[in-house]
Structure formats: C-alpha cells, structure tokens
Scaffold this motif. Structure first.
Motif, mmCIF file in Angstrom:
data_model
loop_
_atom_site.group_PDB
_atom_site.id
_atom_site.type_symbol
_atom_site.label_atom_id
_atom_site.label_comp_id
_atom_site.label_asym_id
_atom_site.label_seq_id
_atom_site.Cartn_x
_atom_site.Cartn_y
_atom_site.Cartn_z
ATOM 1 N N LEU A 151 -20.858 -1.975 6.459
ATOM 2 C CA LEU A 151 -20.662 -2.638 5.169
ATOM 3 C C LEU A 151 -20.260 -1.639 4.095
ATOM 4 O O LEU A 151 -19.356 -1.892 3.293
ATOM 5 C CB LEU A 151 -21.938 -3.370 4.756
ATOM 6 N N TRP A 152 -20.920 -0.487 4.085
ATOM 7 C CA TRP A 152 -20.570 0.539 3.097
ATOM 8 C C TRP A 152 -19.162 1.074 3.345
ATOM 9 O O TRP A 152 -18.419 1.343 2.394
ATOM 10 C CB TRP A 152 -21.570 1.687 3.142
ATOM 11 N N ASP A 153 -18.781 1.248 4.617
ATOM 12 C CA ASP A 153 -17.434 1.737 4.927
ATOM 13 C C ASP A 153 -16.384 0.761 4.418
ATOM 14 O O ASP A 153 -15.363 1.164 3.847
ATOM 15 C CB ASP A 153 -17.281 1.937 6.441
ATOM 16 N N TYR A 154 -16.625 -0.529 4.643
ATOM 17 C CA TYR A 154 -15.677 -1.553 4.177
ATOM 18 C C TYR A 154 -15.627 -1.571 2.646
ATOM 19 O O TYR A 154 -14.544 -1.656 2.055
ATOM 20 C CB TYR A 154 -16.073 -2.923 4.708
ATOM 21 N N ALA A 155 -16.789 -1.500 2.007
ATOM 22 C CA ALA A 155 -16.845 -1.528 0.540
ATOM 23 C C ALA A 155 -16.132 -0.323 -0.052
ATOM 24 O O ALA A 155 -15.393 -0.446 -1.037
ATOM 25 C CB ALA A 155 -18.299 -1.577 0.071
ATOM 26 N N ARG A 156 -16.340 0.842 0.546
ATOM 27 C CA ARG A 156 -15.685 2.053 0.039
ATOM 28 C C ARG A 156 -14.159 1.941 0.155
ATOM 29 O O ARG A 156 -13.429 2.254 -0.787
ATOM 30 C CB ARG A 156 -16.175 3.279 0.797
ATOM 31 N N GLY A 157 -13.683 1.488 1.316
ATOM 32 C CA GLY A 157 -12.241 1.327 1.494
ATOM 33 C C GLY A 157 -11.649 0.311 0.537
ATOM 34 O O GLY A 157 -10.564 0.519 -0.026
ATOM 35 N N THR A 158 -12.359 -0.799 0.338
ATOM 36 C CA THR A 158 -11.876 -1.834 -0.583
ATOM 37 C C THR A 158 -11.843 -1.322 -2.014
ATOM 38 O O THR A 158 -10.876 -1.569 -2.750
ATOM 39 C CB THR A 158 -12.776 -3.074 -0.501
ATOM 40 N N TYR A 159 -12.866 -0.601 -2.405
ATOM 41 C CA TYR A 159 -12.912 -0.048 -3.765
ATOM 42 C C TYR A 159 -11.780 0.949 -3.986
ATOM 43 O O TYR A 159 -11.101 0.917 -5.017
ATOM 44 C CB TYR A 159 -14.265 0.626 -3.994
ATOM 45 N N ASN A 160 -11.546 1.805 -2.994
ATOM 46 C CA ASN A 160 -10.522 2.842 -3.144
ATOM 47 C C ASN A 160 -9.115 2.259 -3.212
ATOM 48 O O ASN A 160 -8.256 2.805 -3.904
ATOM 49 C CB ASN A 160 -10.609 3.841 -1.988
ATOM 50 N N THR A 161 -8.873 1.163 -2.501
ATOM 51 C CA THR A 161 -7.526 0.586 -2.482
ATOM 52 C C THR A 161 -7.322 -0.435 -3.603
ATOM 53 O O THR A 161 -6.330 -0.383 -4.323
ATOM 54 C CB THR A 161 -7.238 -0.083 -1.133
ATOM 55 N N SER A 162 -8.276 -1.343 -3.766
ATOM 56 C CA SER A 162 -8.107 -2.427 -4.735
ATOM 57 C C SER A 162 -8.282 -1.971 -6.174
ATOM 58 O O SER A 162 -7.603 -2.466 -7.075
ATOM 59 C CB SER A 162 -9.099 -3.559 -4.444
ATOM 60 N N CYS A 163 -9.177 -1.038 -6.392
ATOM 61 C CA CYS A 163 -9.515 -0.659 -7.769
ATOM 62 C C CYS A 163 -8.734 0.546 -8.270
ATOM 63 O O CYS A 163 -9.075 1.114 -9.306
ATOM 64 C CB CYS A 163 -11.015 -0.392 -7.878
ATOM 65 N N SER A 164 -7.690 0.949 -7.520
ATOM 66 C CA SER A 164 -6.847 2.044 -7.989
ATOM 67 C C SER A 164 -5.464 1.546 -8.366
ATOM 68 O O SER A 164 -4.534 2.326 -8.537
ATOM 69 C CB SER A 164 -6.728 3.112 -6.892
ATOM 70 N N VAL A 165 -5.317 0.202 -8.497
ATOM 71 C CA VAL A 165 -4.014 -0.376 -8.822
ATOM 72 C C VAL A 165 -3.575 0.027 -10.229
ATOM 73 O O VAL A 165 -2.414 0.360 -10.458
ATOM 74 C CB VAL A 165 -4.063 -1.917 -8.696
ATOM 75 N N CYS A 166 -4.501 -0.002 -11.178
ATOM 76 C CA CYS A 166 -4.142 0.264 -12.574
ATOM 77 C C CYS A 166 -4.308 1.735 -12.948
ATOM 78 O O CYS A 166 -3.538 2.269 -13.729
ATOM 79 C CB CYS A 166 -4.997 -0.591 -13.505
ATOM 80 N N HIS A 167 -5.313 2.375 -12.411
ATOM 81 C CA HIS A 167 -5.597 3.766 -12.768
ATOM 82 C C HIS A 167 -6.503 4.365 -11.707
ATOM 83 O O HIS A 167 -6.969 3.661 -10.810
ATOM 84 C CB HIS A 167 -6.287 3.839 -14.140
ATOM 85 N N THR A 168 -6.745 5.654 -11.814
ATOM 86 C CA THR A 168 -7.661 6.310 -10.875
ATOM 87 C C THR A 168 -9.074 5.813 -11.141
ATOM 88 O O THR A 168 -9.575 5.924 -12.263
ATOM 89 C CB THR A 168 -7.605 7.834 -11.039
#
Length: 392
Positions: free
Chosen positions: A326-343
């Motif tokens: 679950l943490w691995d999936y959450a980390r990957g999702t955060y890194n990809t989805s939440c970097s669209v606008c800025h770091t």
C-alpha cells in the motif's frame, strides 16, 4: 549435418561469375521483397478482422464495443481495435507487437475463452491498458480527439471547466473516461481498480488472532448479520481478527479518540489526526463496542484523549497481511500525480497534522478516486516529520 555444411560453404564461397553490381542489385531487390512481405504481414495483424479472429475477443470485448458511441455515432466515424490498442508510430508499434506475445500465450492456453474466464481477468486486463494509456497520455485517443479542435461552446459549463483544465496540462483522457468503449470491470466494493490490481484482493484465509491491514475503505457493522452500517474503516488501518463467521470477521481497532461528544472518530495515535475509523453516533454509544483505557491531555489543544479499542464486524475481503504494498502504491501515485504542476514536497517536509490541509489543496488539480486520496494522505501523514526527523 552434411547438407547444412554444404549450404554454408555455398553461401560463404566468393562469387565466381557475378559482379559486385549484380550482387548489390540482388540484395536490394531481396530487401524490397523482404520488407514488403514483412510490412504486409504486419498490416494484416493490424486489422479488426485479425483481432476478432480470436474467439475470446470476438465474443466479449467486440460485442461490448458495438454498444458504445465508438461503434455508432452521428458522425459515422468508427474506432476499430487497432485504432485504440496499436500505436501508429513504428517504434512503439513494434514494442506493442512484442507485448502481444502475452496475448498469443493466452490464446494457446484458453485463458479467456469463456465469459466467466474473461470476467475473472477483466480487471487485470483493463488495469494494464489503463496504465499504458496513462504512460503515453492517451495518445491513441488523441489521434482522433484533439484538445485544440474542441468546440468549447457546445459543452456544458461543467464540461468546459473540466476539459479546459485537462487541456492546459495535456491530461490523459483515460483519467476520466474509463469504460467508454468496454464494460468496466466488476470491482465489487473496490472503488480503486488500479490500486486493487496492484496490491491484490487480499488474504483469502484469515486467521483469528492475526493482524491485517485494510486495502480499501470498508463499511463497519455491529454484528455478523446486519446490513445496517455502523461506520467506516479507513484504508491502511491495522486490525486484529477476533472471530470469523461466514464471510464476515469481527475485528479490533486500536487507537485514540477525543473525549468530546460521542467520540465517534478513532485516530491512529494520541494527538495525531490520522484517521483509522469513523463510527456512527449510535454505534459509538452502543454498549460494548468501544472499550476505553488511559486518558491524556493534548498540550497543544487542551483536549482530553482516550486510548480505545473498538470491536466491530467487516466483510472478510480486501485485507492485506503486509502494509508495504500500500505504501509503495501511495508513494508512486504521489510522485506521479502530484508533480503535474510543480515539484511536490517530500513527505517529511510537513508534520502529520499539517499534511491533510496541504494535501486537500493539491487534489483539486489531479484525478484520484476517494480511496486513493485517503491512502496517499495517510501515507504522507505516517511518513511525515512527526515520524521521520531527517528533513528538519
């Protein structure tokens, strides 16, 4: 072996009568013939007729396609199987053909040759395609649908708002338009198909006395028979199996609650607003549901907190023995989805109680289902500076 040696000697023997020009011309003509044959064979596998020659494809997804707007519409433009599933550019097309070896394996061993087998594999196949569409920003869709060619005035105001925002970031179409050409997978209680496809459906043989982690937000019940919900169990929450009856399990949820009102919300730890479960008022006041232990005062707010354990029932599915997937999936999702606008800031940049406000401000710009939102927020909180002191 002798005939192979003779062929080899013939092929390696220098030409005795042919000129360099004749050899070059022959090689050139053979190259044209080879390329023509290769390209013809390649194109033959890029037709709808070839795709539905497999019984599993013709009887299931092809029939579903015929019921959608991609098959019949007012413009008369029809999308065929290769339009959506085979890239147009040569390099990506060849890579896709290599991937298709998996489909050949499925055809040989009858992996999806019946409706029952197909439905069993539907979520896995759909998730694989969604991931591919996401990686190339739905290039197959954009071969026909172009943000720049859209008539904004013909859309509703809500559609305009969403589509213009998507156009600004060149958002992947599949983020919002899953199930537009084929039937969506039967996900049961799953509202996060990519998440479930990644971490699995959970442990099938739960053991009394063992601890597990919820891979989805799940409804809580007062007993093994009722369908009246007593609250919700938050995703990535640790529970202990107390009893099993049929397809339901009685669980113990340990945590803390604020001693105010009915005390319906159970948090991960003292003073931390990390959600573990939310009970209805009636369930929180039901005798025997919540057992209280020590009390402590939060020096930041002056509120009294109680350490508690809530004993309730859940459906015995979507429970994992390990939290790490679950943490691995959450980390990957955060890194990809939440970097669209800025770091995006590192998880340890904020403390556990600051992250909810920060994260809620971010998700307005990305497309996440509610379970994934809850999981990513919990991941950020439990990997925040409250637990990781390396950042500050």
């Amino acid at each position: 072996m002798r005939w192979l040696l003779n062929i080899w000697r013939t092929l390696t023997k220098p030409a005795k009568y042919l000129t360099l020009g004749a050899v070059s011309l022959s090689a050139f003509l053979m190259g044209i013939i080879f390329w023509g044959g290769f390209n013809t064979a390649l194109q033959a596998t890029n037709t709808e007729e070839f795709c539905i020659s497999c019984h599993g494809m013709e009887s299931m997804p092809y029939q579903e396609l015929q019921k959608t707007v991609h098959w019949s519409n007012h413009s008369g433009v029809r999308a065929t199987c290769p339009d959506c599933h085979v890239p147009h550019e040569f390099g990506p097309k060849m890579a896709r053909k290599l991937e298709a070896s998996h489909d050949v394996y499925g055809w040989l061993f009858n992996t999806i040759n019946t409706p029952e087998k197909y439905d069993e594999k539907r979520l896995e196949m759909a998730s694989r395609e969604w991931k591919r569409f996401d990686q190339n920003k739905s290039l197959a869709c954009k071969n026909c649908h172009d943000y720049k060619s859209m008539k904004w005035d013909s859309m509703s105001k809500l559609a305009q708002k969403q589509m213009k925002r998507a156009a600004e970031t060149d958002q992947s179409c599949i983020d919002c338009h899953k199930g537009i050409a084929h039937t969506l997978p039967n996900m049961g209680t799953a509202r996060a198909p990519e998440l479930i496809a990644e971490v699995g459906l959970g442990v099938t043989n739960l053991k009394v006395g063992q601890s597990y982690f919820s891979s989805l937000t799940k409804p809580l019940f007062l007993n093994e028979n009722t369908d009246v919900e007593a609250g919700t169990l938050n995703i990535a929450t640790k529970v202990k199996i107390l009893e099993m009856k049929g397809n339901r399990a009685q669980i113990g949820i340990e945590g803390w609650r604020k001693k105010i009102g009915a005390g319906r919300v159970i948090y991960y730890d003292f003073g931390l607003n990390i959600l573990s479960a939310q009970l209805t008022k009636d369930a929180a006041l039901e005798k025997g549901v919540i057992n209280t232990f020590e009390e402590k005062e939060d020096p930041m707010t002056g509120l009294i907190w109680q350490r508690v354990e809530a004993d309730l029932w859940i459906e015995a599915d979507y429970l994992l023995s390990d939290l790490q997937p679950l943490w691995d999936y959450a980390r990957g999702t955060y890194n990809t989805s939440c970097s669209v606008c800025h770091t995006q800031p590192a998880p340890a940049h904020f403390d556990a109680n600051t992250w909810p406000g920060m994260f809620q401000g971010m998700i307005a710009f990305v497309n996440m289902d509610q379970d994934t939102q809850a999981l990513v927020q919990k991941y950020l909180q439990e990997h925040s500076s409250t637990f990781d002191k390396s950042a500050h």
